[in-house]
Scaffold this motif. Structure first.
Motif, mmCIF file in Angstrom:
data_model
loop_
_atom_site.group_PDB
_atom_site.id
_atom_site.type_symbol
_atom_site.label_atom_id
_atom_site.label_comp_id
_atom_site.label_asym_id
_atom_site.label_seq_id
_atom_site.Cartn_x
_atom_site.Cartn_y
_atom_site.Cartn_z
ATOM 1 N N GLU A 135 0.847 -1.198 0.000
ATOM 2 C CA GLU A 135 0.000 0.000 0.000
ATOM 3 C C GLU A 135 0.876 1.239 0.000
ATOM 4 O O GLU A 135 1.856 1.325 0.758
ATOM 5 C CB GLU A 135 -0.913 0.025 1.221
ATOM 6 N N ASN A 136 0.530 2.189 -0.837
ATOM 7 C CA ASN A 136 1.211 3.480 -0.860
ATOM 8 C C ASN A 136 0.160 4.582 -0.697
ATOM 9 O O ASN A 136 -0.837 4.603 -1.422
ATOM 10 C CB ASN A 136 1.981 3.675 -2.161
ATOM 11 N N THR A 137 0.385 5.470 0.243
ATOM 12 C CA THR A 137 -0.605 6.491 0.589
ATOM 13 C C THR A 137 0.048 7.856 0.719
ATOM 14 O O THR A 137 1.107 7.995 1.338
ATOM 15 C CB THR A 137 -1.318 6.143 1.909
ATOM 16 N N GLU A 138 -0.583 8.868 0.114
ATOM 17 C CA GLU A 138 -0.269 10.273 0.349
ATOM 18 C C GLU A 138 -1.468 10.886 1.057
ATOM 19 O O GLU A 138 -2.588 10.805 0.549
ATOM 20 C CB GLU A 138 0.024 10.999 -0.958
ATOM 21 N N LEU A 139 -1.221 11.517 2.194
ATOM 22 C CA LEU A 139 -2.321 11.905 3.078
ATOM 23 C C LEU A 139 -2.052 13.275 3.674
ATOM 24 O O LEU A 139 -0.911 13.615 3.995
ATOM 25 C CB LEU A 139 -2.468 10.861 4.192
ATOM 26 N N ILE A 140 -3.121 14.072 3.819
ATOM 27 C CA ILE A 140 -3.074 15.337 4.541
ATOM 28 C C ILE A 140 -3.955 15.185 5.776
ATOM 29 O O ILE A 140 -5.155 14.913 5.659
ATOM 30 C CB ILE A 140 -3.571 16.513 3.683
ATOM 31 N N ARG A 141 -3.369 15.367 6.946
ATOM 32 C CA ARG A 141 -4.119 15.099 8.173
ATOM 33 C C ARG A 141 -3.620 16.000 9.296
ATOM 34 O O ARG A 141 -2.433 16.351 9.360
ATOM 35 C CB ARG A 141 -3.953 13.629 8.576
ATOM 36 N N ASN A 142 -4.542 16.355 10.214
ATOM 37 C CA ASN A 142 -4.175 17.052 11.441
ATOM 38 C C ASN A 142 -3.752 16.032 12.489
ATOM 39 O O ASN A 142 -4.490 15.094 12.772
ATOM 40 C CB ASN A 142 -5.338 17.887 11.967
ATOM 41 N N VAL A 143 -2.567 16.207 13.046
ATOM 42 C CA VAL A 143 -2.030 15.274 14.035
ATOM 43 C C VAL A 143 -2.097 15.932 15.396
ATOM 44 O O VAL A 143 -1.492 16.982 15.627
ATOM 45 C CB VAL A 143 -0.582 14.881 13.696
ATOM 46 N N VAL A 144 -2.838 15.320 16.323
ATOM 47 C CA VAL A 144 -3.010 15.845 17.678
ATOM 48 C C VAL A 144 -2.057 15.116 18.615
ATOM 49 O O VAL A 144 -2.152 13.897 18.781
ATOM 50 C CB VAL A 144 -4.471 15.690 18.154
ATOM 51 N N LEU A 145 -1.116 15.869 19.214
ATOM 52 C CA LEU A 145 -0.189 15.319 20.194
ATOM 53 C C LEU A 145 -0.627 15.748 21.598
ATOM 54 O O LEU A 145 -1.678 16.371 21.772
ATOM 55 C CB LEU A 145 1.227 15.804 19.888
ATOM 56 N N LEU A 146 0.171 15.425 22.602
ATOM 57 C CA LEU A 146 -0.209 15.740 23.977
ATOM 58 C C LEU A 146 -0.325 17.241 24.208
ATOM 59 O O LEU A 146 -1.276 17.713 24.830
ATOM 60 C CB LEU A 146 0.820 15.141 24.952
ATOM 61 N N ASP A 147 0.640 18.010 23.721
ATOM 62 C CA ASP A 147 0.618 19.457 23.945
ATOM 63 C C ASP A 147 0.718 20.240 22.647
ATOM 64 O O ASP A 147 0.978 21.449 22.658
ATOM 65 C CB ASP A 147 1.765 19.876 24.881
ATOM 66 N N THR A 148 0.518 19.574 21.510
ATOM 67 C CA THR A 148 0.706 20.235 20.226
ATOM 68 C C THR A 148 -0.297 19.693 19.212
ATOM 69 O O THR A 148 -0.614 18.507 19.217
ATOM 70 C CB THR A 148 2.136 19.988 19.684
ATOM 71 N N THR A 149 -0.783 20.577 18.361
ATOM 72 C CA THR A 149 -1.611 20.168 17.230
ATOM 73 C C THR A 149 -0.895 20.553 15.951
ATOM 74 O O THR A 149 -0.588 21.730 15.726
ATOM 75 C CB THR A 149 -2.990 20.833 17.268
ATOM 76 N N LEU A 150 -0.594 19.558 15.131
ATOM 77 C CA LEU A 150 0.051 19.790 13.849
ATOM 78 C C LEU A 150 -1.016 19.813 12.774
ATOM 79 O O LEU A 150 -1.728 18.828 12.572
ATOM 80 C CB LEU A 150 1.080 18.689 13.565
ATOM 81 N N TRP A 151 -1.114 20.944 12.076
ATOM 82 C CA TRP A 151 -2.184 21.127 11.112
ATOM 83 C C TRP A 151 -1.690 20.825 9.699
ATOM 84 O O TRP A 151 -0.606 21.206 9.301
ATOM 85 C CB TRP A 151 -2.720 22.557 11.173
#
Length: 202
Positions: A135-151
């Motif tokens: 499987e090969n995937t290109e994805l755009i996603r918001n990543v929620v960490l403990l003290d950080t949100t990566l948009w």
């Protein structure tokens, strides 16, 4: 066991084999009785006014037992508004009882293509089994960490999975019971090809 294999097909509800004696010979005719299911399906979902999914599937294409699924995604909050997924597979490749599936997904935040082949121990007569998935995937996603949100994180990864197994039959005191020992080995590789973080919020 043959009846169970027929029942595992996605378009068969029930199956029964009848043995009918051929008079004057030492042979029998096998008659297969099946209770079929409607192979065509429709899926529709609208979680909110701007987001909807519509899918059409056929689990017995042209009577060959192949599966085809087409899914359309509609999202007015993102561009392009329309996405789709195509999936094609079969549960018996060239009479080997191996299944295969090809899948492609294209949406505003995802593009995936995958290939999957599998021959499992669905019958006690199978001594060797195995599978392969890529499987090969290109994805755009918001990543929620403990003290950080990566948009809007751009992810590009591939998954390779391969396994093989061998069945060693064991002696049984009853002719109605079959037992065996399965020995399997597996290799799974996850490769992150690209990871870009355009924006983050603390």
């Amino acid at each position: 066991e043959n009846e169970r294999l027929f029942r595992n097909l996605s378009f068969i509800m029930d199956a029964k084999l009848l043995a009918v004696q051929v008079y004057g010979t030492d042979s029998v005719d096998l008659i297969l009785l099946t209770q079929d299911m409607l192979p065509v399906g429709l899926e529709a979902d609208m979680s909110k006014a701007t987001l909807a999914v519509l899918g059409l599937s056929d689990h017995n294409v042209l009577g060959f037992g192949h599966q085809l699924m087409v899914t359309t995604y509609w999202d007015m909050e993102n561009k392009p508004h329309v996405g789709y997924k195509l999936s094609y597979g079969t549960s018996n490749l060239a009479g080997t009882f191996a299944s295969g599936e090809l899948e492609y997904v294209h949406k505003w935040n995802q593009e995936t293509y995958s290939v999957n082949f599998l021959r499992d121990f669905r019958s006690t007569s199978f001594k060797t089994a195995g599978g392969f998935l890529f499987e090969n995937t290109e994805l755009i996603r918001n990543v929620v960490l403990l003290d950080t949100t990566l948009w809007n994180v751009n992810l590009n990864y591939s998954i390779t999975d391969f396994w093989v197994g061998r069945l060693h039959p064991l002696k049984s005191r009853s002719k109605w019971i079959k037992s065996g020992l399965f020995l399997t080995a597996r290799l799974n590789q996850y490769e992150n090809q690209n990871n870009q973080v355009p924006n983050s919020e603390y």
